[in-house]
Design a protein around this motif. Structure first.
Motif, short mmCIF file in Angstrom:
data_model
loop_
_atom_site.label_atom_id
_atom_site.label_comp_id
_atom_site.label_asym_id
_atom_site.label_seq_id
_atom_site.Cartn_x
_atom_site.Cartn_y
_atom_site.Cartn_z
N THR A 135 25.76 18.83 -5.81
CA THR A 135 26.71 19.78 -6.31
C THR A 135 26.31 21.25 -5.72
O THR A 135 25.28 21.29 -5.05
CB THR A 135 26.17 19.97 -7.87
N HIS A 136 27.17 21.95 -6.00
CA HIS A 136 26.72 23.44 -5.46
C HIS A 136 25.52 24.01 -6.07
O HIS A 136 24.98 24.77 -5.27
CB HIS A 136 28.17 24.28 -5.71
N ALA A 137 25.39 23.90 -7.38
CA ALA A 137 23.94 24.31 -7.96
C ALA A 137 22.77 23.51 -7.37
O ALA A 137 21.76 24.28 -7.07
CB ALA A 137 24.07 23.74 -9.28
N ASP A 138 22.90 22.30 -6.81
CA ASP A 138 21.81 21.60 -6.23
C ASP A 138 21.45 22.38 -4.62
O ASP A 138 20.40 22.23 -4.40
CB ASP A 138 21.95 20.23 -6.05
N HIS B 52 30.59 27.43 -11.01
CA HIS B 52 32.10 27.76 -11.52
C HIS B 52 32.95 27.49 -9.98
O HIS B 52 33.12 28.30 -9.33
CB HIS B 52 32.49 29.02 -12.06
N GLY B 53 33.50 26.29 -9.84
CA GLY B 53 34.31 26.06 -8.49
C GLY B 53 33.41 26.00 -7.40
O GLY B 53 32.15 25.47 -7.24
N ALA B 54 33.67 27.00 -6.31
CA ALA B 54 32.72 27.23 -5.31
C ALA B 54 31.67 28.44 -5.40
O ALA B 54 30.97 28.53 -4.56
CB ALA B 54 33.46 27.61 -4.05
N ILE C 19 29.83 28.88 -1.99
CA ILE C 19 29.33 27.49 -1.04
C ILE C 19 30.54 26.79 -0.94
O ILE C 19 31.58 26.46 -1.67
CB ILE C 19 28.51 26.76 -1.97
N ARG C 20 30.58 26.41 0.66
CA ARG C 20 31.73 25.68 1.10
C ARG C 20 31.34 24.76 2.05
O ARG C 20 30.42 24.92 2.69
CB ARG C 20 32.83 26.45 1.95
#
Length: 172
Positions: free
Chosen positions: A3-6, A68-70, A94-95
């Protein structure tokens, strides 16, 4: 799949561990880094300024991580090698599995909890105890209070009509 959080957590862990290869794996080549001290610097400048400072960081503790999204909003407490603890909040964009933008908001130290201080009365020998808080001592500051703290007398009202018609406050 991470995930983006990871990805955000992996970036902080690589920084704390001094693992430049792991850090490079999550930072995009077109990274833009913004903080109160730096305005939109590129990846090379960001690493030139920030990488030497990683030696002073012992660990990060995440106070909040909101995805939240990206975008990932992250507040962390950094424990430094001198024992002080500072907090910052970062907004990461993050993308494609890489961090493309970082906005950092920092500037406060977390008080260190000390033993309880007791105030006793001589007449009945009862005691009231309360925890004492202190800030880590900064160079040139005998009382340990954060040097960034402003006194009310140092603030003056200003107007910024492009943002709001309410008075804002700034340094004199």
């Amino acid at each position: 799949m991470r995930t983006h959080a990871d990805i955000a957590r992996a970036c902080f862990q690589a920084y704390a561990d001094g693992d430049r290869a792991a850090l490079d794996a999550v930072l995009a080549a077109d990274l833009h880094f913004t903080s109160p001290l730096d305005n939109g610097v590129d990846l090379n400048t960001c690493l030139e300024i920030g990488w030497p400072k990683q030696a002073n960081i012992v660990r990060f503790r995440f106070v909040r991580v909101v995805e939240h999204g990206a975008t990932v909003l992250l507040t962390d407490a950094q424990t430094r090698s001198d024992g002080s603890v500072g907090r910052s909040t970062e907004v990461l964009t993050i993308r494609d599995g890489r961090i493309h933008a970082v906005e950092v908001y920092f500037g406060w130290l977390v008080p260190i909890r000390r033993r309880r201080a007791c105030i006793s009365r001589r007449d009945d020998q009862t005691a009231r105890c309360r925890p004492m808080l202190r800030f880590p001592k900064e160079k040139g500051r005998a009382n340990g209070a954060p040097s960034s703290a402003l006194k009310r007398s140092q603030l003056q009202p200003t107007r910024n009509l492009s943002v709001s018609s309410r008075p804002l406050f700034s340094r004199m």
